[in-house]
Design a protein around this motif. Structure first.
Motif, PDB file in Angstrom:
ATOM      1  N   GLU A 119      -8.905   2.024 -14.627  1.00  0.00           N
ATOM      2  CA  GLU A 119      -7.788   2.968 -14.522  1.00  0.00           C
ATOM      3  C   GLU A 119      -6.664   2.277 -14.173  1.00  0.00           C
ATOM      4  O   GLU A 119      -6.472   1.148 -13.285  1.00  0.00           O
ATOM      5  CB  GLU A 119      -8.098   4.011 -13.518  1.00  0.00           C
ATOM      6  N   PHE A 120      -5.284   2.601 -14.833  1.00  0.00           N
ATOM      7  CA  PHE A 120      -4.131   1.796 -14.421  1.00  0.00           C
ATOM      8  C   PHE A 120      -3.120   2.686 -13.945  1.00  0.00           C
ATOM      9  O   PHE A 120      -2.914   3.863 -14.400  1.00  0.00           O
ATOM     10  CB  PHE A 120      -3.711   1.408 -15.827  1.00  0.00           C
ATOM     11  N   ILE A 121      -2.650   2.497 -12.628  1.00  0.00           N
ATOM     12  CA  ILE A 121      -1.908   3.024 -11.823  1.00  0.00           C
ATOM     13  C   ILE A 121      -0.447   2.508 -11.829  1.00  0.00           C
ATOM     14  O   ILE A 121      -0.354   1.383 -11.121  1.00  0.00           O
ATOM     15  CB  ILE A 121      -2.116   3.441 -10.426  1.00  0.00           C
ATOM     16  N   ASP A 122       0.521   2.847 -12.716  1.00  0.00           N
ATOM     17  CA  ASP A 122       1.814   2.189 -12.657  1.00  0.00           C
ATOM     18  C   ASP A 122       3.038   2.691 -11.955  1.00  0.00           C
ATOM     19  O   ASP A 122       2.564   4.103 -11.749  1.00  0.00           O
ATOM     20  CB  ASP A 122       2.118   1.576 -14.206  1.00  0.00           C
ATOM     21  N   GLY A 123       3.997   2.216 -11.807  1.00  0.00           N
ATOM     22  CA  GLY A 123       5.258   2.846 -11.141  1.00  0.00           C
ATOM     23  C   GLY A 123       4.978   3.185  -9.676  1.00  0.00           C
ATOM     24  O   GLY A 123       5.787   3.986  -9.273  1.00  0.00           O
ATOM     25  N   THR A 124       3.880   2.732  -9.179  1.00  0.00           N
ATOM     26  CA  THR A 124       3.742   2.932  -7.814  1.00  0.00           C
ATOM     27  C   THR A 124       3.375   1.838  -6.869  1.00  0.00           C
ATOM     28  O   THR A 124       2.461   0.968  -7.474  1.00  0.00           O
ATOM     29  CB  THR A 124       2.705   3.997  -7.475  1.00  0.00           C
ATOM     30  N   ALA A 125       4.149   1.410  -5.902  1.00  0.00           N
ATOM     31  CA  ALA A 125       3.797   0.372  -4.944  1.00  0.00           C
ATOM     32  C   ALA A 125       2.878   0.345  -3.989  1.00  0.00           C
ATOM     33  O   ALA A 125       2.745   1.619  -3.667  1.00  0.00           O
ATOM     34  CB  ALA A 125       5.049  -0.212  -4.490  1.00  0.00           C
ATOM     35  N   VAL A 126       2.097  -0.609  -3.533  1.00  0.00           N
ATOM     36  CA  VAL A 126       1.373  -0.700  -2.362  1.00  0.00           C
ATOM     37  C   VAL A 126       2.234  -0.491  -1.150  1.00  0.00           C
ATOM     38  O   VAL A 126       3.152  -1.292  -1.085  1.00  0.00           O
ATOM     39  CB  VAL A 126       0.421  -1.453  -2.553  1.00  0.00           C
ATOM     40  N   ARG A 127       1.794   0.496  -0.222  1.00  0.00           N
ATOM     41  CA  ARG A 127       2.359   0.433   1.016  1.00  0.00           C
ATOM     42  C   ARG A 127       1.869  -0.396   1.995  1.00  0.00           C
ATOM     43  O   ARG A 127       2.398  -1.024   2.965  1.00  0.00           O
ATOM     44  CB  ARG A 127       2.787   1.787   1.405  1.00  0.00           C
ATOM     45  N   ASP A 128       0.450  -0.270   2.170  1.00  0.00           N
ATOM     46  CA  ASP A 128      -0.188  -0.752   3.325  1.00  0.00           C
ATOM     47  C   ASP A 128      -1.732  -0.929   2.681  1.00  0.00           C
ATOM     48  O   ASP A 128      -2.177  -0.438   1.716  1.00  0.00           O
ATOM     49  CB  ASP A 128      -0.145  -0.047   4.253  1.00  0.00           C
ATOM     50  N   LEU A 129      -2.439  -1.570   3.404  1.00  0.00           N
ATOM     51  CA  LEU A 129      -3.845  -1.680   3.544  1.00  0.00           C
ATOM     52  C   LEU A 129      -4.545  -0.689   4.245  1.00  0.00           C
ATOM     53  O   LEU A 129      -4.030  -0.283   5.307  1.00  0.00           O
ATOM     54  CB  LEU A 129      -4.391  -3.186   3.858  1.00  0.00           C
ATOM     55  N   VAL A 130      -5.728  -0.371   3.836  1.00  0.00           N
ATOM     56  CA  VAL A 130      -6.699   0.449   4.564  1.00  0.00           C
ATOM     57  C   VAL A 130      -7.527  -0.354   5.259  1.00  0.00           C
ATOM     58  O   VAL A 130      -8.301  -1.062   4.533  1.00  0.00           O
ATOM     59  CB  VAL A 130      -7.211   1.625   3.889  1.00  0.00           C
ATOM     60  N   TRP A 131      -7.775  -0.066   6.574  1.00  0.00           N
ATOM     61  CA  TRP A 131      -8.845  -0.901   7.245  1.00  0.00           C
ATOM     62  C   TRP A 131     -10.038  -0.121   7.918  1.00  0.00           C
ATOM     63  O   TRP A 131      -9.662   1.091   8.209  1.00  0.00           O
ATOM     64  CB  TRP A 131      -8.118  -1.721   8.465  1.00  0.00           C
ATOM     65  N   ALA A 132     -11.014  -0.731   8.126  1.00  0.00           N
ATOM     66  CA  ALA A 132     -12.136  -0.248   8.822  1.00  0.00           C
ATOM     67  C   ALA A 132     -12.650  -1.398   9.932  1.00  0.00           C
ATOM     68  O   ALA A 132     -13.249  -2.217   9.426  1.00  0.00           O
ATOM     69  CB  ALA A 132     -13.299   0.407   8.017  1.00  0.00           C
ATOM     70  N   GLU A 133     -12.013  -1.276  10.944  1.00  0.00           N
ATOM     71  CA  GLU A 133     -12.247  -2.211  11.884  1.00  0.00           C
ATOM     72  C   GLU A 133     -11.489  -3.640  11.456  1.00  0.00           C
ATOM     73  O   GLU A 133     -10.255  -3.602  11.136  1.00  0.00           O
ATOM     74  CB  GLU A 133     -13.587  -2.633  12.497  1.00  0.00           C
ATOM     75  N   ASP A 134     -12.311  -4.722  11.171  1.00  0.00           N
ATOM     76  CA  ASP A 134     -11.513  -5.914  10.570  1.00  0.00           C
ATOM     77  C   ASP A 134     -11.763  -6.139   9.136  1.00  0.00           C
ATOM     78  O   ASP A 134     -11.519  -7.184   8.728  1.00  0.00           O
ATOM     79  CB  ASP A 134     -12.006  -7.170  11.456  1.00  0.00           C
ATOM     80  N   ARG A 135     -12.257  -5.109   8.436  1.00  0.00           N
ATOM     81  CA  ARG A 135     -12.230  -5.199   6.901  1.00  0.00           C
ATOM     82  C   ARG A 135     -11.419  -4.352   6.253  1.00  0.00           C
ATOM     83  O   ARG A 135     -11.036  -3.247   6.632  1.00  0.00           O
ATOM     84  CB  ARG A 135     -13.804  -4.728   6.734  1.00  0.00           C
ATOM     85  N   VAL A 136     -10.866  -4.973   5.122  1.00  0.00           N
ATOM     86  CA  VAL A 136      -9.802  -4.111   4.239  1.00  0.00           C
ATOM     87  C   VAL A 136     -10.981  -3.284   3.503  1.00  0.00           C
ATOM     88  O   VAL A 136     -11.887  -3.705   2.769  1.00  0.00           O
ATOM     89  CB  VAL A 136      -9.025  -4.799   3.513  1.00  0.00           C
TER      90      VAL A 136
END
Length: 407
Positions: A119-136
């Motif tokens: 799946e290609f998602i274009d025209g949308t930037a990444v704002r942040d990472l999602v974390w679960a404790e110390d893992r992305v």
């Protein structure tokens, strides 16, 4: 089902997404732009990059998009030729080939899009990472969507948002220059033979070649203090005459003949460095996000393609297992960096050596005089200097380490 999210649809991100998707792995590719068209995109595929393209099964793509092989490299100092080197540099070797990177990326996207698990998602930037404790464990997009992932790969360039959000450092090399990038209409001498010219006159220096889409392209070396925001002097210059004055008569005539087609220069701010750590739990950096390369001798796209192959070799067997184990992923990510880092370090060293030679010539008039007047008159000395340059280029062209797609 396990899933990989790749941020950035440049050469590293897009080719890796294709390789993973073709092998049955669920991949989402996120790109901030809606188009592959940019003012500047690297065009040069060295033999190492062409070999990577072939291993990926994309040689037919190169044949179908705008491309143009270089015929030679030539160095001109104070309007006199220092030496010339024909392509290919090795018997039976491949010449450096210029490609339209936007067309290449579009073709690779079309190939990846044939896979139902891509799946290609274009025209949308990444704002942040999602974390679960110390893992992305995923990313949040600018439209507030969150995407879960077993692995997030940041391939989003030298100013990587992924790298910044992960708080991974980038050790930057000090740079004394930026690049002004120009395009202008072609001229007959370049249609007959496509030579990459390196031109030095006084402290002025530029590179010139005929690009894959038929325009002449010029990269003018600009001292960093001249490109500072407070100094706009370069924007006011008569660049036709500036380029002509630094050129031998025949090339000066080309610039003046094509004066009306010379586009406004684009400032390419040069960032070179390497992240000491390319990974953390659930996250990997590749390409310029991990190691932004100097534009000298066109290594960026080639290193990115080789990054993608090595990453695929390690990741595909892991994600193809019936049950995904994050502990196994945690062991694999350092291995990818360990395999790629020695080549990146050596290539950046070779690029620094090229820059140092140019700076010596720019800073010492007597050295320029000797290079332009004395060296061409002494064939033995000219051959030695020429061969020394070739020896350095062969390492940059072939790649420093062996990279083979094994999955």
């Amino acid at each position: 089902m396990s899933q990989v999210v790749i941020i950035g649809a440049g050469p590293a991100g897009l080719t890796l997404a294709m390789l993973l998707a073709q092998r049955g792995i669920q991949v989402k590719l996120v790109e901030a732009s809606r188009s592959f068209q940019r003012t500047f995109r690297g065009e040069a595929l060295m033999p190492s990059g062409l070999e990577a393209i072939e291993q990926m099964g994309l040689s037919d793509v190169i044949a179908d998009i705008p491309h143009r092989a270089l015929d030679a490299w030539e160095f001109i100092i104070e309007s006199r030729r220092l030496f010339r080197v024909d392509e290919p540099m090795e018997p039976g070797g491949k010449p450096c080939t210029l490609i339209s990177q936007p067309a290449f990326l579009a073709a690779v996207l079309a190939r990846a899009s044939q896979c139902p698990n891509f799946e290609f998602i274009d025209g949308t930037a990444v704002r942040d990472l999602v974390w679960a404790e110390d893992r992305v464990v995923g990313v949040t997009l600018g439209d507030n969507r969150s995407i879960w992932a077993d692995l997030v790969i940041g391939a989003d360039g030298r100013n990587s948002i992924v790298r910044q959000r992960a708080n991974l450092d980038l050790d930057r090399e000090p740079q004394s220059y930026d690049i002004l990038w120009f395009k202008l209409a072609s001229s007959q001498p370049f249609e007959a033979e496509n030579i990459f010219y390196s031109v030095l006159a006084g402290s002025d220096g530029f590179g010139l070649f005929l690009g894959s889409e038929g325009q002449l392209q010029v990269g003018w070396s600009l001292e960093r203090e001249e490109s500072a925001p407070a100094d706009k002097a370069w924007q006011q210059l008569d660049w036709v005459e500036k380029l002509a004055t630094a050129s031998p008569d025949w090339l000066a005539a080309v610039f003046r003949e094509q004066a009306d087609s010379l586009e406004k220069p684009f400032l390419l701010s040069v960032t070179v460095g390497r992240a000491p750590r390319w990974h953390m739990l659930g996250l990997l950096l590749l390409g310029d996000a991990a190691h932004p390369m100097s534009p000298i001798r066109a290594q960026g796209i080639n290193m990115s393609l080789r990054d993608a192959i090595v990453a695929a070799n390690h990741l595909v067997p892991l994600f193809q297992q019936s049950s995904f184990a994050s502990a196994a992923l945690d062991r694999v990510l350092p291995q990818i960096q360990a395999e790629r880092e020695p080549e990146i370090i050596k290539v950046q060293q070779l690029q620094r050596a090229e820059i140092a030679q140019g700076e010596l010539l720019r800073n010492y008039p007597l050295l320029r005089y000797g290079a332009s007047r004395i060296v061409p008159s002494i064939p033995f000395l000219q051959r030695r200097i020429r061969q020394s340059w070739i020896d350095r280029q062969l390492q940059l062209r072939r790649g420093i380490t062996s990279v083979s797609l094994t999955v």
